[in-house]
Design an enzyme around this catalytic site. Structure first.
Site, short mmCIF file in Angstrom:
data_model
loop_
_atom_site.label_atom_id
_atom_site.label_comp_id
_atom_site.label_asym_id
_atom_site.label_seq_id
_atom_site.Cartn_x
_atom_site.Cartn_y
_atom_site.Cartn_z
N ASP A 35 -4.17 -0.80 -14.65
CA ASP A 35 -4.71 -1.85 -15.49
C ASP A 35 -5.74 -1.19 -16.41
O ASP A 35 -6.21 -0.08 -16.13
CB ASP A 35 -5.35 -2.93 -14.62
CG ASP A 35 -5.94 -4.06 -15.44
OD1 ASP A 35 -5.35 -4.41 -16.47
OD2 ASP A 35 -7.00 -4.57 -15.05
N ASP A 68 -7.86 -4.24 -10.65
CA ASP A 68 -9.06 -4.85 -10.08
C ASP A 68 -9.11 -6.36 -10.23
O ASP A 68 -10.06 -6.99 -9.76
CB ASP A 68 -10.31 -4.26 -10.75
CG ASP A 68 -10.44 -4.72 -12.21
OD1 ASP A 68 -9.40 -4.93 -12.86
OD2 ASP A 68 -11.57 -4.88 -12.68
N ASP A 94 -3.54 -8.75 -11.31
CA ASP A 94 -2.89 -7.55 -10.78
C ASP A 94 -2.36 -7.76 -9.37
O ASP A 94 -1.70 -6.87 -8.84
CB ASP A 94 -3.89 -6.38 -10.76
CG ASP A 94 -4.44 -6.05 -12.14
OD1 ASP A 94 -3.65 -6.07 -13.09
OD2 ASP A 94 -5.64 -5.79 -12.26
#
Length: 1210
Positions: free
Chosen positions: A484, A846, A850
């Protein structure tokens, strides 16, 4: 007829979900059951044990196939590659005691509800099936099992308001509670006796029990007792660990079980009861104050601020709004689309604030209860984890089967040798069975587990916590990592750099917030102070970091004391924002936020309806610039919008678009839909935020690149910003070419187009295509076979490609590096597609968006310290990507350790097996203490300490082998077996040719003093005073094991086990050198010293106890020389051949061997295609088709479906 029966006999349970199973119906037959019981008795429980291990055999033996409607036993099989079987009994629930009306009347208020369809009339009974803590009930209309404990998805928005908004009757509530079960996530602490029993019937311990019984029968008491102690200790540790985990999980869920809630009863008003009595359809009253949600519920009035940290890992307040009361025939989730989660309060989340629309409380309808809830689903994932499909585990079982075949061969040999020499039948059987316990190492599973436990401890010291230890070995094979962007590669916090306002169809000068000047009052300032989801909690403003930075820049304040205001005689609860002391002079007293449409990752925007105190109502929108631009009137968007956006995105800034409009007078905010609110907006400008790379990012990505591990960025941010960050981070090198892949569906047609453009070739085509706009330059084309290029694409293009160009997707993924504007569902889909190309995929993120990808990846690494990281196998307490190479290092070390331990344990068994078979030729074997010394003093200590090597600090550019069935490992095993066999046979035959050798006199080689003493004692012990033979006396001196061959073979095989451990204890490139493992080196030195002492010592008592005989010093030196030669040959073979990577690469090249991984095969095909990629070309789906490879397997990719129900999926 056959097809009809098959359809009624087999059905998919929880179709399309992660825990999907195939359900088959069976009916118990009395005669079959009686025969099986007789078999249990006659086999002394062995048949029952087999059926316990193989439940499908139990069902097939006791039952006959039948339709699901007639079945009383269900056989379930998982639909994944493991195909694990289980059996469940069908039970009946009676509701006659609760239902006082006529049997033909509808029991539930909703005639079409599953409750009504499940009750069998007139008996008033319900068929139930309990699978993995989930209750399924039989739908008599549709002839299938359906999940209970959840509200039907077919209800429309108006249904939920009208049918359930006034509550359930007491009778219906009682019936629903009986059928759906209690609203509890009940994790029982498993009793110790159950855990112990489960361990005892484990095949490993059953084999241990068989071995112990055999050893007691052969009078191997010491070793049998030692094994019993070890097994009991192992079982105790396992039971303790399982019990501790069970208690921990129980305490985690038990603290949230008993919650007092207020529900509305039809005809009885509000009642307070325990949350365990809630049922789907109940109407909850949320009266304020912090409380944990005990169920999933749909908000039907008011607004809630919740903390979803337990589920998502993001401990920031989230705003939930009520479900609109729309008169639409679509199911409520279909009507709400991607936005449906904004109306659902999930179980386990904490309600921070409630804000009612009127004088009454906030109301919600119970959607799901118990293990059907979001929290229940997470707990079920912990209780029933999905097995890991790793080649090492499969190869281990295959190799064990080979050892079993070897054992059977040894058994046949033993039977022939002992039976032909006239041994008793009982003795022959014992000797034959003994071969099994020698050839198959019973300690192998424990030895393989040891390395994983040590690695888990090392990861914990590094701040990396593991919830799925079996995935540690998989981490050693990772060759692609998805990252990410925001909060992972870049800093989580954002700095507000400036704002560019749009006036008069053009952009104005940048207003920099670093200058200290306040932003003058206007629509832009109004958007910044109101278009957010911030709340005041305990006197502190909390919320999304972006919203917080934006709001703090305005110097305004949230009036925490404001409760609501009256408009047109109606009470409206609103958040009031007022200018702070440091704010610029403004002509308004404040702004009241009347309604919010919260931000969604899928929608990429948020909107609010606000009202200046004493002024008009306004709509403000904030989100991705290209998304905001779609909702604005074209004439309000400056022509330079694209270039302006690109200018700041190319510099790595985070760009947010702002828009607004004034609502018509008289429109009620509560009655407007999102579509009505988000239309005909006026574009206001761009908010520029700076998002810096984390200090560690560039170094980590460079380390991964040097190790030939692919890095891919998967983000919800702007495409150009993502590309810039990828370049700054080193994910894309300065010399690489970046190719934009753009796919669009044709309006009014089912066709789609796809095009490839170098970023220097693209041209702006208006703000409608800003999502994929990147500036252009001179025309350039990659050469055929040139692989230094990277594909970039947006989530919209990715979705079109998966739908219309699925056969093309593998080629794009092969060089895809940046995937921007990806929704949570698309992130999960991307990870899955990479896995289909046979990549070992890691995912590091995080945020809440996700969670699905973290769970889907082979190794998901969460940088969140929230409890929600249960969705991820690994959690790092340090919020940087430094944990990624560390996890790969430890995974590689653990994988190599597993192979080393496997090779050692297997070879130790074979060495012992060869020695015993050699002695069987003389009707001899090793003695009890000889076995004890080898098994405990040597192998057990080595097994415990050999795995202590740490990971090598450097990641080398290749991975360790991932399977046992590979030429280097098999060759290593075969060579070392041959070396051991040659040494033992050579020693066995050579000792018989020595001049002092006498087959029937074990003291012929003793020195004169010892010989006389030995012969005298032997004579005295063997013959009585009258010269008669005394068998008992002879047994005390010679138990039949002592011989020159026994002494030679045992000493050679024992020290050979130490030499093999020395050779197999690999260090670099994946583990630290052996000498850094101080405990192992010390143990090895002590063991070697003890063995050499036994070789050269001549202590009568010690030799007698160890069943050894004295030999000349020259022969002892000869044995040492044999061992040194074997060590040298084995070491040279291991280092010069087995570990010689250059040699194996040369052999592969000369044999023209090529990797069979799908992505490697595809890469070779692409490199030979001079026309790839087809730059500056557009291709339509109707005429496009491209195979992955001309031969063998075809690539299949299902049509992409938005399936991001990480929290809400049933």
């Amino acid at each position: 007829m056959g097809e009809k029966f098959a359809k009624s006999h087999h059905v998919l349970l929880s179709e399309g979900e992660e825990n999907e199973m195939e359900l088959s119906g069976y009916k118990t037959q009395g005669c079959r059951r009686a025969m099986c019981i007789a078999g249990y008795i006659l086999s002394c429980g062995a048949l029952w044990l087999v059926f316990y291990w193989k439940p499908e055999w139990d069902v097939w033996a006791n039952c006959i196939p039948c339709s699901l409607e007639e079945a009383d036993v269900m056989l379930l099989r998982t639909t994944d590659e493991f195909q694990i079987y289980s059996q469940k009994k069908v039970t009946w629930l009676s509701v006659s005691a609760l239902h006082k009306c006529r049997p033909d009347y509808s029991i539930a208020a909703d005639e079409n509800s599953l409750i009504n369809k499940a009750i069998l009339k007139p008996e008033l009974k319900v068929r139930c099936l309990q699978v993995q803590k989930t209750r399924y009930i039989w739908n008599n209309s549709e002839k299938q099992f359906q999940r209970a404990g959840t509200l039907e998805d077919s209800h429309t928005c108006s249904d939920i308001h009208t049918k359930f908004g006034s509550g359930l009757t007491q009778e219906e509530q009682d019936i629903r509670r009986l059928i759906c079960g209690p609203n509890t996530i009940d994790v029982q602490v498993v009793p110790i006796w159950k855990l112990l029993l489960k361990e005892v019937v484990n095949p490993f311990y059953v084999f241990q029990l068989f071995s112990v019984c055999l050893w007691f029968a052969e009078d191997y008491k010491e070793y049998a007792i030692a094994i019993i102690i070890m097994s009991l200790l192992s079982m105790a540790l396992t039971v303790y660990d399982l019990r501790r985990q069970s208690m921990k999980l129980h305490s985690l869920v038990e603290s949230h079980q008993s919650v007092r809630v207020t529900v509305y009863r039809q005809g009885e008003g509000f009642q307070e009861l325990d949350s365990c009595h809630l049922v789907p359809g109940d109407m909850l009253a949320l009266t304020g104050g912090k409380v944990l949600m005990p169920c999933d519920a749909i908000l039907i009035s008011g607004r809630c601020i919740v903390n979803e940290g337990l589920l998502t890992g993001e401990s920031v307040p989230v705003t939930k709004t009520y479900l609109p009361q729309a008169n639409d025939s679509q199911p409520w989730r279909t009507y709400c689309g991607e936005d449906y989660k904004q109306h659902v309060l999930f179980c386990g989340t904490e309600i921070i604030q409630t804000k009612a629309d009127g004088a009454g409380p906030v109301q919600a309808v119970v959607l799901r209860t118990g293990f059907n809830t979001a929290k229940g689903g997470l707990v079920r994932c912990i209780l029933y984890p999905k097995p890991i499909n790793f080649k090492l585990h499969r190869d281990t079982l295959r190799f064990l089967m080979c050892l079993v075949v070897l054992a059977v061969t040894g058994m046949i040999y033993a039977v022939c040798m002992f039976a032909l020499n006239g041994e008793e039948a009982g003795e022959v059987v014992k000797k034959a069975l003994d071969v099994i316990t020698i050839a198959v190492p019973p300690a192998l599973p424990a030895a393989l587990t040891t390395g994983i436990i040590y690695t888990q401890g090392r990861l914990k010291k590094k701040g990396i916590f593991c919830l799925s230890p079996q995935r540690i070995n998989v981490c050693g094979q990772l060759n692609l990592i998805c990252f990410d962007k925001t909060g992972t590669l870049t800093e989580d916090g954002l700095d507000l750099w400036g704002v560019i306002t749009a006036e008069g169809n053009s952009f104005q000068e940048v207003h920099s917030f670093t200058s200290g000047h306040s932003l003058p009052w206007g629509p832009v300032c109004g958007a910044m102070v109101s278009c957010h989801s911030l709340i005041v909690l305990d006197g502190k403003i909390q919320g999304d970091p972006l919203d917080l930075k934006m709001f703090e820049a305005t110097k305004w304040e949230i009036d925490d004391s404001s409760g609501g205001h009256v408009k047109n005689g109606k009470f409206t609860h609103a958040v009031v924002i007022k200018p702070g002391p440091k704010a610029s002079n403004v002509p308004v007293e404040g702004i009241a936020i009347l309604r919010q449409f919260p931000f969604s990752s899928a929608l990429q925007r948020m909107s609010i309806i606000a009202q200046e105190i004493g002024g008009d109502q306004q709509v403000f929108m904030k989100g991705a610039p290209e998304m905001v631009g779609k909702f604005c009137r074209p004439e309000t968007v400056p022509p330079s919008f694209a270039s302006e956006l690109q200018l700041y995105a190319a510099r790595g800034f985070r760009v947010i678009g702002l828009a607004y409009k004034i609502l018509q007078a008289g429109r009620q905010a509560a009655g407007l839909t999102r579509e009505e609110v988000e239309s005909d907006l006026t574009f206001l400008g761009l908010l520029i935020l700076e998002n810096r790379l984390k200090a560690e990012t560039k170094a980590v990505l460079e380390e991964l690149r040097a190790a030939r591990i692919r890095s891919v960025m998967v983000t919800g941010d702007n495409l150009q910003t993502a590309v810039t960050v990828a370049k700054n981070a080193g994910m894309i090198s300065p010399t690489s070419q970046v190719i934009l892949v753009e796919a669009n569906e044709q309006s009014g047609s089912s066709a789609a187009s796809i095009s490839w453009k170098l970023t220097e070739d693209s041209k702006p085509r208006g703000y409608g295509n800003l999502e994929t706009y990147i500036p252009t330059g001179e025309r350039l084309r990659p050469r055929g076979g040139h692989s230094d290029y990277h594909f970039t694409m947006s989530g919209q293009s990715y979705q079109v490609i998966t739908q219309h160009f699925s056969s093309l997707l593998p080629r794009l993924l092969l060089h895809g590096t940046v995937f921007a504007r990806m929704s949570p569902a698309q992130k999960s889909s991307l990870v899955e597609e990479f896995q289909k190309l046979e990549y070992f995929v890691g995912m590091c993120g995080d945020g809440a968006n996700d969670c699905g990808a973290l769970k889907m990846a082979h190794a998901g690494i969460s940088l969140s310290d929230q409890e929600a990281s249960v969705a991820s196998p690994f959690t790092s307490r340090t919020p940087t990507i430094e944990c990624v190479p560390e996890l790969i290092r430890q995974g590689r070390a653990a994988l190599v350790t597993s192979f080393c331990m496997f090779k050692y344990m297997a070879l130790y068994s074979i060495i012992q097996y060869l020695g015993v078979l050699l002695l069987y030729s003389q009707l001899n074997s090793f003695g009890n203490y000889q076995f004890l010394f080898q098994d405990l003093a040597i192998t057990t200590l080595i097994g415990v300490t050999m795995s202590l090597n740490g990971a090598c600090p450097k990641l080398v550019p290749y991975r360790p082998l991932g399977q046992l069935i590979s030429p280097p490992l098999l060759l290593s095993m075969v060579l070392n077996i041959l070396f051991s066999l040659c040494m033992q046979v050579f020693g066995f035959l050579t000792v018989q040719r020595q001049p002092w050798y006498a087959p029937h006199n074990i003291y012929s080689a003793c020195p004169p003093g010892n010989k006389s003493q030995g012969e005298n004692s032997s004579f005295a012990a063997t013959f009585g005073s009258n010269g008669t033979d005394t068998a008992a006396a002879r047994e005390r001196v010679d138990n039949g094991y002592k011989s020159y061959e026994n002494t030679t073979v045992w000493l050679l095989s024992t020290i050979n086990c130490l030499l093999v451990a020395l050779v197999f204890s690999k260090g670099k490139p994946f583990r630290q050198p052996m000498y850094t493992n101080y405990i192992f080196v010390l143990v090895l030195a002590v063991q070697l010293g003890a063995c050499l002492f036994l070789v050269f010592a001549d202590i009568e008592g010690l030799y007698s106890r160890m069943d050894l005989v004295c030999t000349p010093t020259e022969w002892r030196i000869s044995m040492v020389i044999m061992l040194l030669v074997t060590l040298a040959v084995s070491f040279v073979a291991e280092e010069a051949v087995i570990e010689n990577r250059a040699l194996w690469l040369l052999l592969k090249k000369s044999c023209r061997y090529q990797s069979k991984s799908l992505h490697k095969r595809l890469k070779r095909a692409v490199e030979q295609d001079a026309a790839w990629p087809p730059l500056n070309e557009s291709i339509f789906s109707e005429s496009w088709g491209i195979p992955v490879e001309a031969s063998k397997a075809a690539y299949q990719n299902p049509v992409f479906e938005s399936n991001e129900d990480v929290l809400g999926r049933q």
